[in-house]
Motif scaffolding. Structure first.
Motif, short mmCIF file in Angstrom:
data_model
loop_
_atom_site.label_atom_id
_atom_site.label_comp_id
_atom_site.label_asym_id
_atom_site.label_seq_id
_atom_site.Cartn_x
_atom_site.Cartn_y
_atom_site.Cartn_z
N TYR A 104 0.83 -1.21 0.00
CA TYR A 104 0.00 0.00 0.00
C TYR A 104 0.86 1.26 0.00
O TYR A 104 0.40 2.33 -0.43
N CYS A 106 3.42 1.58 -1.93
CA CYS A 106 3.63 1.79 -3.37
C CYS A 106 2.41 2.44 -4.01
O CYS A 106 2.54 3.25 -4.95
N VAL A 107 1.23 2.09 -3.54
CA VAL A 107 0.00 2.70 -4.06
C VAL A 107 -0.01 4.19 -3.75
O VAL A 107 -0.28 5.02 -4.63
N TRP A 111 0.20 7.65 -6.09
CA TRP A 111 -0.61 8.87 -6.03
C TRP A 111 0.29 10.11 -6.10
O TRP A 111 -0.02 11.08 -6.80
N PRO A 143 -4.59 4.38 -11.19
CA PRO A 143 -3.79 4.12 -9.98
C PRO A 143 -2.83 2.95 -10.14
O PRO A 143 -1.70 2.97 -9.63
N ILE A 144 -3.27 1.91 -10.86
CA ILE A 144 -2.40 0.74 -11.09
C ILE A 144 -1.20 1.15 -11.93
O ILE A 144 -0.06 0.74 -11.65
N THR A 147 1.18 3.10 -9.80
CA THR A 147 1.77 2.19 -8.81
C THR A 147 2.88 1.36 -9.45
O THR A 147 3.94 1.14 -8.84
N SER A 368 -0.58 -4.92 -4.14
CA SER A 368 -0.75 -3.51 -4.52
C SER A 368 -1.94 -3.33 -5.47
O SER A 368 -2.72 -2.39 -5.34
N CYS A 372 -5.35 -1.12 -4.96
CA CYS A 372 -5.89 -0.16 -5.94
C CYS A 372 -7.35 -0.46 -6.26
O CYS A 372 -8.19 0.45 -6.32
N LEU A 393 -6.77 -0.72 1.86
CA LEU A 393 -5.55 -0.02 2.27
C LEU A 393 -5.59 0.28 3.76
O LEU A 393 -4.59 0.08 4.48
#
Length: 465
Positions: A104, A106-107, A111, A143-144, A147, A368, A372, A393
């Motif tokens: 998370y 990395c997520v 962003w 978002p992916i 990431t 991850s 997302c 998350l």
């Protein structure tokens, strides 16, 4: 196949260790969580409590983990068993924490990357539109994609190894990060804004809100909340209980002054945290008043872009360098988290660094993606025992930060304070004849005070206190 010898004592010296460790400590928690808590908890009152705890509670946990790493020359998964064969289970907990956090992180890093690109493309004004942030994180593929980019950057650095990857990039990124933080902090002090009612607020007034303690309406319960917030922040600020400092400690050369290096990490990290507050609190106060600080986690992605937009033409530039700085901070932390689990695979299974990094990066990336999707196709809300409500998350964050991290630190104190005895750590800290000024404080903290405080943090996280 790489040999085990290549994985140890790989920092070239004290500077490499300090910059890499400080890079780990200076992450997203320092940039948005510290200023938010400072504003929420009475400004200078929070700072005072935080500094006291950093010099006592935080120092004890930090130097203990670094010491365990250097003494055993092992990663978090295997180091505890080397201290005491019956305590190998603690290494498993210490491995699970970074394994849960990294996906998370990395997520969120993705962003940050999204916003940095937005300002780079001179689209910062779009970022202030209502629903921009929510629209981004709830979209299925964007978002992916970001990431993937962020995780790839972290992977490349860890894949290159300790001296040629982590240390080399830390020596580049950390000085740049400091320069940017100082610039924005100084700039925030001299901005001003007149609202629709004709009231003018200045950055210096915002700095006063940040630095001067506020005791208005303070109760014993309120003060206890400030203390708990400050202790919780130390986990973020010093990378405690994530296995990171054990891994980095295992790469420290035996002749390096361990105590001095830990002191330098303390100073570096605390200084950046204070400057982060100077960057954000005055600026948000100028344009939003004290109410603007209630944005909490949304402060960085929702409130601050509005502040940058209010600055006119220079706002695009300030926004760009701000999110570049946050990106650097997030990257250095993400690298350290990935390194903690990668080194564990190297030591446990005797894998090469390349194989370990690939397996850990791939397996955590799957999580991850799930994180997302937790904002769209897999969306649901879950109430946690401490009363907070969140998605995937938030659940991973709650499990790692509110449950596992206090448990890891509590049991580490029990192991070093009562089973192996403080002398085990002190002998390693002073192995080259160094003077350990805080020795008496360390013994009291590791045996009694720190375990009690950690137990209270755990009870609070479970909603029992």
């Amino acid at each position: 196949m790489e040999t085990q010898t290549k994985q140890r004592n790989s920092f070239s010296g004290s500077l490499g260790f300090v910059l890499a460790s400080a890079g780990s400590a200076v992450g997203l928690g320092n940039i948005w969580r510290f200023p938010y808590l400072a504003a929420k908890d009475g400004g200078g009152l929070f700072l005072f409590v935080y500094l006291i705890l950093a010099l006592t509670f935080g120092f004890t946990l930090l130097i203990t983990e670094v010491t365990i790493g250097r003494k055993t020359q092992e990663s978090p998964l295997t180091a505890y068993k080397k201290i005491n064969p019956k305590w190998g289970f603690l290494g498993i907990f210490s491995f699970i924490v970074p394994f849960l956090i990294y996906p998370y992180y990395c997520v969120i890093g993705g962003w940050v990357l999204k916003y940095a690109f937005s300002y780079l493309a001179f689209q910062g004004s779009v970022a202030v539109e209502n629903g921009y942030f929510g629209g981004f994180i709830t979209s299925q593929w964007q978002p992916i994609f970001y990431t993937v980019l962020f995780a790839a950057l972290s992977f490349i650095i860890v894949y290159k190894g300790v001296e040629h990857g982590i240390e080399r990039y830390s020596k580049i990124l950390m000085p740049i990060l400091v320069i940017i933080v100082v610039f924005i902090a100084a700039y925030s002090l001299f901005i001003s804004h007149t609202d629709d009612s004709g009231a003018t607020r200045t950055g210096l007034q915002g700095a006063a809100v940040y630095f001067i303690p506020s005791f208005k309406g303070l109760t014993f319960k309120g003060f206890l909340t400030v203390c708990l917030d400050a202790m919780g922040q130390l986990f973020y600020s010093l990378s405690i209980a994530m296995g990171i400092m054990i891994a980095y400690g295992s790469y420290m050369k035996k002749e390096v002054n361990l105590n001095k290096s830990v002191n330098q990490i303390e100073i570096f990290d605390t200084g950046i945290a204070l400057l982060a507050g100077m960057m954000i609190v005055p600026a948000v106060f100028v344009f939003s008043g004290k109410e603007g600080m209630s944005a909490g986690p949304g402060l960085m992605f929702i409130t601050l872009p509005k502040v940058f937009n209010s600055l006119g033409g220079i706002g695009e530039f300030i926004g760009l360098i701000f999110f570049v700085m946050v990106l650097f901070a997030a990257l250095t932390s993400a690298v350290s988290i990935l390194e903690a689990i990668t080194s564990s695979m190297i030591d446990k299974f005797k894998w090469s660094r390349r194989r370990s990094a690939v397996v850990m990066a791939a397996s955590t990336f799957v999580i991850s993606v799930i994180v997302c999707l937790g904002y769209n196709v897999l969306y649901f809300e879950q109430k946690m025992p401490n009363g907070s409500i969140g998605q995937i998350l938030d659940i991973l964050d709650y499990l790692s930060n509110n449950i596992l991290m206090p448990i890891v630190s509590f049991l580490t104190c029990v192991l070093i304070g009562w089973i192996a005895k403080p002398k085990t750590a002190i002998d390693e800290i002073t192995r080259n004849g160094e003077r350990f000024i805080r020795k008496g404080l360390y013994i009291v903290m590791i045996k009694v005070i720190a375990p009690v405080l950690l137990f209270v943090i755990l009870l609070t996280g479970l909603g029992l206190f």
